[in-house]
Design an enzyme around this catalytic site. Structure first.
Site, PDB file in Angstrom:
ATOM      1  N   TYR A  41       3.565  10.012 -11.431  1.00 38.17           N
ATOM      2  CA  TYR A  41       2.665   8.912 -10.188  1.00 38.17           C
ATOM      3  C   TYR A  41       1.731   7.832 -11.008  1.00 38.17           C
ATOM      4  CZ  TYR A  41      -1.239   8.463  -6.618  1.00 38.17           C
ATOM      5  OH  TYR A  41      -1.901   7.702  -6.010  1.00 38.17           O
ATOM      6  N   ASN A  80       1.038  -1.196  -0.201  1.00 36.88           N
ATOM      7  CA  ASN A  80      -0.243  -0.051  -0.072  1.00 36.88           C
ATOM      8  C   ASN A  80       0.406   1.206  -0.145  1.00 36.88           C
ATOM      9  OD1 ASN A  80      -2.074   2.242   0.901  1.00 36.88           O
ATOM     10  ND2 ASN A  80      -0.719   2.093   2.473  1.00 36.88           N
ATOM     11  N   LYS A 105       1.551   3.712 -11.401  1.00 38.86           N
ATOM     12  CA  LYS A 105       0.092   3.256 -11.208  1.00 38.86           C
ATOM     13  C   LYS A 105      -0.019   2.389 -12.224  1.00 38.86           C
ATOM     14  CE  LYS A 105      -0.433   4.395  -6.879  1.00 38.86           C
ATOM     15  NZ  LYS A 105      -0.251   3.031  -5.476  1.00 38.86           N
TER      16      LYS A 105
HETATM   17  P1  NAD Z   1      -0.067   8.622   3.153  1.00 39.51           P
HETATM   18  O1  NAD Z   1       0.796   9.649   2.461  1.00 39.51           O
HETATM   19  O2  NAD Z   1      -1.718   8.887   3.599  1.00 39.51           O
HETATM   20  O3  NAD Z   1       0.321   7.924   3.618  1.00 39.51           O
HETATM   21  C1  NAD Z   1       1.399   6.821   2.999  1.00 39.51           C
HETATM   22  C2  NAD Z   1       2.089   5.810   3.616  1.00 39.51           C
HETATM   23  O4  NAD Z   1       2.924   5.413   2.800  1.00 39.51           O
HETATM   24  C3  NAD Z   1       2.524   6.375   5.068  1.00 39.51           C
HETATM   25  O5  NAD Z   1       1.900   5.036   6.425  1.00 39.51           O
HETATM   26  C4  NAD Z   1       3.847   6.110   4.702  1.00 39.51           C
HETATM   27  O6  NAD Z   1       4.516   6.071   5.694  1.00 39.51           O
HETATM   28  C5  NAD Z   1       3.868   5.320   3.971  1.00 39.51           C
HETATM   29  N1  NAD Z   1       5.550   5.382   2.753  1.00 39.51           N
HETATM   30  C6  NAD Z   1       5.874   6.782   2.755  1.00 39.51           C
HETATM   31  N2  NAD Z   1       6.859   6.916   2.170  1.00 39.51           N
HETATM   32  C7  NAD Z   1       7.739   6.093   2.281  1.00 39.51           C
HETATM   33  C8  NAD Z   1       9.047   5.179   2.561  1.00 39.51           C
HETATM   34  N3  NAD Z   1       9.627   5.445   1.419  1.00 39.51           N
HETATM   35  N4  NAD Z   1       9.177   4.004   2.363  1.00 39.51           N
HETATM   36  C9  NAD Z   1       8.273   3.298   3.328  1.00 39.51           C
HETATM   37  N5  NAD Z   1       6.946   3.756   3.582  1.00 39.51           N
HETATM   38  C10 NAD Z   1       6.508   4.999   2.763  1.00 39.51           C
HETATM   39  O7  NAD Z   1      -0.522   8.194   1.954  1.00 39.51           O
HETATM   40  P2  NAD Z   1      -2.858   7.334   1.237  1.00 39.51           P
HETATM   41  O8  NAD Z   1      -3.561   8.935   0.755  1.00 39.51           O
HETATM   42  O9  NAD Z   1      -3.157   6.425   2.118  1.00 39.51           O
HETATM   43  O10 NAD Z   1      -2.292   6.691   0.084  1.00 39.51           O
HETATM   44  C11 NAD Z   1      -1.865   5.217   0.272  1.00 39.51           C
HETATM   45  C12 NAD Z   1      -1.601   4.168  -0.558  1.00 39.51           C
HETATM   46  O11 NAD Z   1      -3.167   4.678  -2.164  1.00 39.51           O
HETATM   47  C13 NAD Z   1      -0.544   4.931  -1.646  1.00 39.51           C
HETATM   48  O12 NAD Z   1      -0.590   3.896  -2.698  1.00 39.51           O
HETATM   49  C14 NAD Z   1      -1.326   5.812  -2.894  1.00 39.51           C
HETATM   50  O13 NAD Z   1      -1.002   6.468  -3.924  1.00 39.51           O
HETATM   51  C15 NAD Z   1      -3.517   5.403  -2.720  1.00 39.51           C
HETATM   52  N6  NAD Z   1      -3.996   6.341  -3.539  1.00 39.51           N
HETATM   53  C16 NAD Z   1      -4.437   6.886  -2.732  1.00 39.51           C
HETATM   54  C17 NAD Z   1      -5.428   7.831  -3.087  1.00 39.51           C
HETATM   55  C18 NAD Z   1      -5.681   9.265  -1.934  1.00 39.51           C
HETATM   56  O14 NAD Z   1      -6.731  10.369  -2.448  1.00 39.51           O
HETATM   57  N7  NAD Z   1      -5.613   9.234  -0.833  1.00 39.51           N
HETATM   58  C19 NAD Z   1      -6.092   7.799  -3.965  1.00 39.51           C
HETATM   59  C20 NAD Z   1      -5.518   6.632  -4.797  1.00 39.51           C
HETATM   60  C21 NAD Z   1      -4.787   6.156  -4.995  1.00 39.51           C
END
Ligand code: NAD
Length: 246
Positions: free
Chosen positions: A154, A90, A158
């Site tokens: 980005y 994730n 994906k």
């Molecule tokens: P967030 O920024 O709130 O959390 C990101 C997580 O990734 C955190 O737990 C952080 O510790 C971890 N992380 C970041 N850099 C890291 C590194 N270098 N090494 C290890 N861990 C690392 O993000 P989110 O919005 O919860 O996103 C989680 C996933 O969902 C991602 O893959 C993101 O692409 C995807 N996503 C998010 C959204 C959105 O709108 N928030 C939409 C589509 C997809």
């Protein structure tokens, strides 16, 4: 729904990942959550234990792209909980940089965390998932369907996650291992809070259900796909986006 199962969840300290961790724990799973720093991993575990001191959860902060470090983590999880049933890839970072402003370092950072870590974790967990006929779940994004106006790496990363999901679902099916991805639409997390208002408001107008998603909306889909309810589903890219792609 996950009674007796063991999961490893990357990016589990906040946002969507934290919600998946909590949902899995609430459904009887034991969880190893991975984050980027000791402080954030300890805080997430402390917060979870305040909610329920009986949660079985441990945490680590490895380099997700290192085969050696990930090999050690999966070994420790097996030593602690006896097996591994589920890997959730994730962790991820977004980008809004314009093409002409892209530094090589940003390209590498996104491609490492969003693609290489998915490959590395999937490779290193394989011996354990072969034993349990386990599950790999990847967090992709709705932008993996139609791209986005800036930050090309980005959506590109994906698209790669979707490719890994589809390909590994075929490669690992003979072992009984299922591989699926969830494609969240815009979701209320720190990642989204850092995006400019001008980018978010027009996006909400395009969502048929008229709101952005919550981490809970997204983790429900992970719970379903991780559970035996999804026993005949593999290679699926499940959009959870309020109908945005329509
Ligand atoms: P967030 O920024 O709130 O959390 C990101 C997580 O990734 C955190 O737990 C952080 O510790 C971890 N992380 C970041 N850099 C890291 C590194 N270098 N090494 C290890 N861990 C690392 O993000 P989110 O919005 O919860 O996103 C989680 C996933 O969902 C991602 O893959 C993101 O692409 C995807 N996503 C998010 C959204 C959105 O709108 N928030 C939409 C589509 C997809």
């Amino acid at each position: 729904m996950l009674n007796g199962k063991v999961a490893v969840i990357t990016g589990g300290t906040r946002g969507i990942g934290y919600s998946i961790v909590k949902k899995f724990l609430d459904n009887g799973c034991k969880v190893a959550l991975l984050g980027s720093k000791e402080e954030t991993v300890s805080k997430a575990i402390k917060d979870l234990k305040v909610i329920n001191e009986n949660y079985e959860v441990i945490g680590f902060y490895p380099n997700l792209c290192s085969q050696d470090e990930m090999g050690e983590i999966f070994k420790k999880v097996k030593e602690t909980y006896g097996k591994i049933d589920i890997l959730v890839n994730n962790a991820g970072i977004s980008s809004k940089t314009k093409l002409e402003d892209y530094e090589e370092s940003e390209y590498d950072k996104i491609s490492d965390l969003n693609i290489k870590s998915v490959f590395t974790s999937s490779k290193m967990v394989l011996p354990y998932l072969k034993e349990t006929k386990g599950v790999i779940l990847n967090t992709s994004s709705m932008v993996s369907i139609y791209g986005q106006p800036s930050g090309v790496m980005y959506p590109a990363s994906k698209f790669a996650v979707n490719g890994i999901t589809k390909s590994l679902s075929r490669e690992l099916a003979p072992y009984g291992i299922r591989v699926n991805a969830v494609l969240p639409g815009i979701t209320e997390t720190d990642m989204v809070k850092n995006l400019p208002k001008e980018m978010i408001e027009p996006l909400i107008k395009t969502i048929p259900l008229g709101r952005i998603g919550t981490p809970d909306d997204i983790s429900n889909a992970f719970l379903f796909l991780a559970s035996d309810m999804a026993s005949y589903i593999t290679g699926e890219l499940l959009s959870v986006d309020g109908g945005s792609r329509s």
